[in-house]
Motif scaffolding. Structure first.
Motif, short mmCIF file in Angstrom:
data_model
loop_
_atom_site.label_atom_id
_atom_site.label_comp_id
_atom_site.label_asym_id
_atom_site.label_seq_id
_atom_site.Cartn_x
_atom_site.Cartn_y
_atom_site.Cartn_z
N GLY A 7 -26.30 -11.96 9.82
CA GLY A 7 -27.60 -12.19 8.94
C GLY A 7 -27.16 -12.74 7.57
N VAL A 8 -25.81 -12.47 7.08
CA VAL A 8 -25.54 -13.21 6.00
C VAL A 8 -25.57 -14.78 6.21
N LEU A 9 -24.84 -15.02 7.42
CA LEU A 9 -24.46 -16.25 7.76
C LEU A 9 -25.93 -17.25 7.96
N ALA A 10 -26.75 -16.51 8.74
CA ALA A 10 -28.06 -17.09 8.89
C ALA A 10 -29.03 -16.88 7.90
N GLY A 11 -29.08 -15.94 7.04
CA GLY A 11 -29.80 -15.68 6.09
C GLY A 11 -29.78 -16.75 5.00
N ILE A 12 -28.65 -17.47 4.73
CA ILE A 12 -28.38 -18.35 3.61
C ILE A 12 -29.24 -19.71 4.26
N PHE A 13 -29.20 -20.13 5.26
CA PHE A 13 -29.86 -21.04 6.06
C PHE A 13 -31.41 -20.98 5.86
N VAL A 14 -31.76 -19.67 6.52
CA VAL A 14 -33.47 -19.39 6.64
C VAL A 14 -33.96 -19.17 5.11
N PHE A 15 -33.43 -18.30 4.24
CA PHE A 15 -33.88 -18.03 3.06
C PHE A 15 -33.30 -18.55 1.92
N PHE B 73 -31.88 -16.32 -1.28
CA PHE B 73 -32.22 -14.94 -1.18
C PHE B 73 -31.48 -14.44 0.37
N GLY B 74 -31.02 -15.25 0.92
CA GLY B 74 -30.69 -15.25 2.38
C GLY B 74 -29.46 -14.11 2.03
N ILE B 75 -28.61 -14.29 1.04
CA ILE B 75 -27.39 -13.21 0.73
C ILE B 75 -28.06 -11.94 0.81
#
Length: 161
Positions: A93-101, A104-106
């Motif tokens: 989720g950390v890795l994907a979250g940065i790209f998706v959000f 705020f993905g962090i």
């Protein structure tokens, strides 16, 4: 103090301030920015007072901040009842979250990843939510640890210049 040394010190302080801001609001790696401020100072003002041992110690502090970031997240997910699947979900989720959000993905990425990981592993939604909350607790704890490490790095810098 020469004008170039003064300029270098002011620039380093600006890097330090930015580093602390980005530690609290993790858009960029704050501890690395603090380290970069020290390197910029050395490049502009000279490395007489900041030798190899100083920079090795600072690099170790940077490494410890990343280790604390990871360990706090894993510990908190486990503490809040998450399984290994929730831990892996939070890491992904950390890795994907940065790209998706974006920035705020962090925060959102690990939360959603832990929840999804726990649910995919067959965990109850309430347990999945607790694991997600654990990622937030881990994030806050890691942020505090990184602020302390960053402050120690800056104090060491000013004790040398």
């Amino acid at each position: 103090m020469t004008p170039l040394t003064t300029f270098a010190l002011v620039l380093a302080v600006l890097f330090f301030i930015a580093g602390f801001v980005f530690t609290v609001f993790p858009v960029l790696p704050g501890i690395l920015i603090i380290f970069a401020g020290m390197l910029v100072y050395g490049l502009l003002a000279g490395f007489e007072n900041l030798g190899l041992l100083f920079f090795v110690g600072q690099a170790v502090a940077v490494g410890l901040s990343y280790l604390a970031d990871y360990a706090a997240g894993v510990w908190a997910v486990k503490k809040y009842g998450g399984s290994s699947a929730a831990v892996w979900g939070s890491i992904i989720g950390v890795l994907a979250g940065i790209f998706v959000f974006g920035p705020f993905g962090i925060i959102l990425g690990p939360f959603l990843g832990a929840v999804a990981g726990e649910i995919l592993a067959g965990g109850a939604p309430s347990r999945a939510l607790r694991a997600g909350i654990g990622t937030l607790v881990g994030f806050l704890g890691a942020t505090g640890i990184k602020l302390v490490i960053g402050a120690g790095m800056v104090v060491w810098f000013f004790s040398r210049v």
